[in-house]
Design a protein around this motif. Structure first.
Motif, mmCIF file in Angstrom:
data_model
loop_
_atom_site.group_PDB
_atom_site.id
_atom_site.type_symbol
_atom_site.label_atom_id
_atom_site.label_comp_id
_atom_site.label_asym_id
_atom_site.label_seq_id
_atom_site.Cartn_x
_atom_site.Cartn_y
_atom_site.Cartn_z
ATOM 1 N N SER A 58 0.642 -1.033 0.059
ATOM 2 C CA SER A 58 0.054 -0.098 0.022
ATOM 3 C C SER A 58 1.042 1.348 0.035
ATOM 4 C CB SER A 58 -0.937 0.139 1.132
ATOM 5 O OG SER A 58 -0.162 -0.010 2.498
ATOM 6 N N ALA A 59 0.505 2.177 -0.727
ATOM 7 C CA ALA A 59 1.238 3.518 -0.799
ATOM 8 C C ALA A 59 0.156 4.388 -1.203
ATOM 9 C CB ALA A 59 2.302 3.357 -1.862
ATOM 10 N N SER A 60 0.438 5.539 -0.613
ATOM 11 C CA SER A 60 -0.476 6.807 -0.612
ATOM 12 C C SER A 60 -1.754 6.225 -0.345
ATOM 13 C CB SER A 60 -0.233 7.222 -2.188
ATOM 14 O OG SER A 60 -0.823 8.633 -2.110
ATOM 15 N N SER A 61 -2.706 6.419 -1.541
ATOM 16 C CA SER A 61 -4.272 6.054 -1.351
ATOM 17 C C SER A 61 -4.370 4.558 -1.958
ATOM 18 C CB SER A 61 -5.169 7.038 -1.619
ATOM 19 O OG SER A 61 -4.851 7.455 -3.229
ATOM 20 N N ARG A 62 -3.424 4.054 -2.216
ATOM 21 C CA ARG A 62 -3.660 2.831 -3.170
ATOM 22 C C ARG A 62 -3.159 1.480 -2.480
ATOM 23 N NH1 ARG A 62 -1.749 1.058 -9.067
ATOM 24 N NH2 ARG A 62 -3.078 -0.343 -9.339
#
Length: 170
Positions: A58-62
């Motif tokens: 997961s990274a940022s909003s993804r």
């Protein structure tokens, strides 16, 4: 753009491992693995780095679950001593003196430690208290490699080289 090969100093270079993985996977995953190779080659050439396999990221909003992933930590800090290390923890635990030898940094400098470990070969819940004793004033962050169901299936990366067990850190 990254060019050239990851240097081979007698250990297993990440680039060749990931190229073999690319050819053994479905063509859709090949693009992802080629991207991994480029990232790891860049890290090995221009920065101190480490990473591990992941069963999702997961990274940022993804967020992507149940898909191959790669977690990478890279540092380029001019005028800073950066020491990347790997250890295959015999019996899963190191004592205070062994931790100091592996990390290779004076505890009085209060290093910040980033650690990634293989959950099959390192007993993290037993290893961390000795690490805390060896480096009592140092912040420690990290995680566990994932994406494998048995020993030898996860990957740890340090300084452009692949390790199948143990712990990597910076």
């Amino acid at each position: 753009e990254v060019s050239g090969e990851v240097p081979d100093c007698g250990r297993r270079p990440c680039g060749s491992f990931l190229r073999r993985l690319r050819t053994s996977r479905a063509s859709g995953r090949g693009r992802v693995v080629r991207c991994w190779v480029r990232v790891l080659q860049w890290v090995a050439a221009y920065a101190a780095g480490l990473g591990c396999s992941a069963g999702g990221v997961s990274a940022s909003s993804r967020e992507v679950e149940d898909a191959p992933g790669l977690a990478v930590v890279a540092a380029h800090l001019p005028d800073t001593d950066i020491h990347v290390f790997h250890t295959e923890v015999e019996g899963g635990v190191l004592d205070e003196a062994q931790w100091r030898a592996v990390v290779g940094v004076d505890p009085l400098t209060r290093p910040v430690l980033v650690l990634l470990s293989d959950p099959f070969s390192v007993r993290t819940e037993q290893a961390l208290p000795a690490l805390d004793d060896a480096f009592p004033h140092s912040p420690k962050v990290g995680g566990l490699a994932s994406g494998g169901e048995e020993p030898g299936q996860v990957a740890l990366f340090a300084e452009g080289f692949l390790h199948r067990r143990g712990l990597v850190g910076v």
